[in-house]
Design a protein around this motif. Sequence first.
Motif, PDB file in Angstrom:
ATOM      1  N   GLY A 166       7.985  10.292   2.063  1.00 35.96           N
ATOM      2  CA  GLY A 166       7.804   9.028   2.649  1.00 35.96           C
ATOM      3  C   GLY A 166       7.588   7.756   1.729  1.00 35.96           C
ATOM      4  O   GLY A 166       7.653   6.591   2.064  1.00 35.96           O
ATOM      5  N   GLY A 167       7.224   8.280   0.256  1.00 29.46           N
ATOM      6  CA  GLY A 167       6.912   7.185  -0.690  1.00 29.46           C
ATOM      7  C   GLY A 167       5.870   6.421  -0.535  1.00 29.46           C
ATOM      8  O   GLY A 167       4.961   6.701   0.353  1.00 29.46           O
ATOM      9  N   THR A 168       5.839   5.231  -1.043  1.00 29.14           N
ATOM     10  CA  THR A 168       4.372   4.501  -1.013  1.00 29.14           C
ATOM     11  C   THR A 168       4.365   3.694   0.390  1.00 29.14           C
ATOM     12  O   THR A 168       5.371   3.025   0.640  1.00 29.14           O
ATOM     13  CB  THR A 168       4.299   3.523  -2.253  1.00 29.14           C
ATOM     14  N   PRO A 169       3.397   3.827   1.078  1.00 33.05           N
ATOM     15  CA  PRO A 169       3.465   3.120   2.385  1.00 33.05           C
ATOM     16  C   PRO A 169       3.602   1.634   2.202  1.00 33.05           C
ATOM     17  O   PRO A 169       3.184   0.935   0.914  1.00 33.05           O
ATOM     18  CB  PRO A 169       1.976   3.435   2.975  1.00 33.05           C
ATOM     19  N   GLN A 170       4.112   0.693   3.116  1.00 33.82           N
ATOM     20  CA  GLN A 170       4.242  -0.351   3.150  1.00 33.82           C
ATOM     21  C   GLN A 170       3.202  -1.489   2.895  1.00 33.82           C
ATOM     22  O   GLN A 170       2.948  -2.364   2.110  1.00 33.82           O
ATOM     23  CB  GLN A 170       5.137  -0.977   4.396  1.00 33.82           C
ATOM     24  N   TRP A 171       2.027  -0.973   3.436  1.00 33.35           N
ATOM     25  CA  TRP A 171       0.688  -1.497   3.258  1.00 33.35           C
ATOM     26  C   TRP A 171       0.166  -1.643   2.117  1.00 33.35           C
ATOM     27  O   TRP A 171      -0.394  -2.783   1.642  1.00 33.35           O
ATOM     28  CB  TRP A 171      -0.358  -1.187   4.579  1.00 33.35           C
ATOM     29  N   LEU A 172       0.472  -0.499   1.464  1.00 34.91           N
ATOM     30  CA  LEU A 172      -0.003  -0.455  -0.112  1.00 34.91           C
ATOM     31  C   LEU A 172       0.809  -1.457  -0.750  1.00 34.91           C
ATOM     32  O   LEU A 172       0.295  -2.104  -1.927  1.00 34.91           O
ATOM     33  CB  LEU A 172       0.129   1.062  -0.779  1.00 34.91           C
ATOM     34  N   LEU A 173       2.065  -1.481  -0.782  1.00 32.21           N
ATOM     35  CA  LEU A 173       2.772  -2.210  -1.459  1.00 32.21           C
ATOM     36  C   LEU A 173       2.556  -3.523  -1.279  1.00 32.21           C
ATOM     37  O   LEU A 173       2.612  -4.277  -2.271  1.00 32.21           O
ATOM     38  CB  LEU A 173       4.422  -1.991  -1.034  1.00 32.21           C
ATOM     39  N   ALA A 174       2.325  -4.073  -0.020  1.00 34.43           N
ATOM     40  CA  ALA A 174       1.990  -5.359   0.328  1.00 34.43           C
ATOM     41  C   ALA A 174       0.762  -5.987  -0.337  1.00 34.43           C
ATOM     42  O   ALA A 174       0.484  -6.975  -0.915  1.00 34.43           O
ATOM     43  CB  ALA A 174       1.687  -5.671   1.780  1.00 34.43           C
ATOM     44  N   LEU A 175      -0.476  -4.797  -0.480  1.00 36.19           N
ATOM     45  CA  LEU A 175      -1.519  -5.076  -0.959  1.00 36.19           C
ATOM     46  C   LEU A 175      -1.420  -5.316  -2.678  1.00 36.19           C
ATOM     47  O   LEU A 175      -1.826  -6.013  -3.185  1.00 36.19           O
ATOM     48  CB  LEU A 175      -2.711  -3.929  -1.013  1.00 36.19           C
ATOM     49  N   HIS A 176      -0.473  -4.584  -3.205  1.00 41.17           N
ATOM     50  CA  HIS A 176      -0.276  -4.559  -4.575  1.00 41.17           C
ATOM     51  C   HIS A 176       0.381  -5.987  -5.097  1.00 41.17           C
ATOM     52  O   HIS A 176       0.060  -6.453  -5.836  1.00 41.17           O
ATOM     53  CB  HIS A 176       0.809  -3.386  -5.061  1.00 41.17           C
ATOM     54  N   ARG A 177       0.994  -6.433  -4.084  1.00 40.78           N
ATOM     55  CA  ARG A 177       1.575  -7.667  -4.416  1.00 40.78           C
ATOM     56  C   ARG A 177       0.918  -8.987  -3.899  1.00 40.78           C
ATOM     57  O   ARG A 177       1.405 -10.113  -4.354  1.00 40.78           O
ATOM     58  CB  ARG A 177       3.303  -7.933  -3.500  1.00 40.78           C
ATOM     59  N   ARG A 178      -0.214  -8.619  -3.051  1.00 37.23           N
ATOM     60  CA  ARG A 178      -0.851  -9.891  -3.021  1.00 37.23           C
ATOM     61  C   ARG A 178      -1.491 -10.814  -3.982  1.00 37.23           C
ATOM     62  O   ARG A 178      -1.136 -11.999  -4.118  1.00 37.23           O
ATOM     63  CB  ARG A 178      -2.010  -9.376  -1.766  1.00 37.23           C
ATOM     64  N   ASP A 179      -2.345 -10.064  -4.586  1.00 35.21           N
ATOM     65  CA  ASP A 179      -2.876 -10.689  -5.833  1.00 35.21           C
ATOM     66  C   ASP A 179      -3.777  -9.845  -6.732  1.00 35.21           C
ATOM     67  O   ASP A 179      -3.837  -8.486  -6.330  1.00 35.21           O
ATOM     68  CB  ASP A 179      -4.071 -12.011  -5.413  1.00 35.21           C
ATOM     69  N   ALA A 180      -4.523 -10.342  -7.741  1.00 32.67           N
ATOM     70  CA  ALA A 180      -5.153  -9.250  -8.445  1.00 32.67           C
ATOM     71  C   ALA A 180      -6.027  -8.484  -7.850  1.00 32.67           C
ATOM     72  O   ALA A 180      -6.093  -7.366  -8.023  1.00 32.67           O
ATOM     73  CB  ALA A 180      -5.962  -9.995  -9.753  1.00 32.67           C
TER      74      ALA A 180
END
Length: 298
Positions: A87-101
């Motif tokens: 499944g790879g990295t879930p989209q919600w985790l990717l979105a969190l990573h990109r949000r801010d520090a």
Amino acid sequence: MDPSLRHRILSRLHAELGAFTPRLRQVASYIIDNPVDFGLDSVRQTASRCGVSTYTLVRMAKHLGFDSFDALREPFRRALSARDDGGGTPQWLLALHRRDALGAVQADASENGLSNVRHALQTLSSAETVALIDLLMGARRVYITAVRATYALAYYFHYVGRMALPHLQLIPSGMNSAVDELTDAGSDDVLIAMCFNPYSRETVEACRFARERGVQLVLLSDSSVALAELEPAHTLTAAVQSTHHFACFAGPMAMLDTLLALLMARGGAPAAARARDYEAVRAASNAYWRTGKNTLFF
């Protein structure tokens, strides 16, 4: 590649642990306790985690009959690939990573917690859990002990587990020490001890005291090697690595919750009746804030 090769390597490391030099023993202990990380990390990362040089890792590989570190790591990496759901990295985790520090910090902590839970539950073999549940259900008394941060885990396990195990006792109670409450324990009893690095002196001494009296020991720890001298009947290992200074107990908690589910199932109708009686007493004493829903709150 032979899928049983990883198991044979781990079995050999266990068997030869006492004969290794101190540095090689550090490597062997690390691989035994962290097979997932060993399969993922580079030689430099592994050396750093073990506290040894990369040369020592190569020496271990040669000792075990492999041409290189990568060749030794490959069976562990293959085992991870076989269990990967793709499944790879879930989209919600990717979105969190990109949000801010802070989002990246939250994502890293979430990934770490999920990884700890997955790895902890994968280590629970059905054969061992059945044997462990049989041991607990058949004991005269089951003691459970922990101190400081791990006390929260022990408290919760006792709080729910006594529905299936009325003879479950959380120690120490009050201002006593765990040793005080083990003075009349014997071979018909079991002690569950929760102990993670850095290992609590009080908990280890309680385990030694109990073993001198023939008490059977069940360890929940981050290592199957560090406390092997205590000769536990069962050792449940769960990683507690975290992205902050203190331990992440998501893995041990998931493991304990699985054991509670098994205990309640094995406890059957009597365990369910005790849970209902407990809830009725709490309801009668107005212990819960009522929301209008018939929700069971422990």
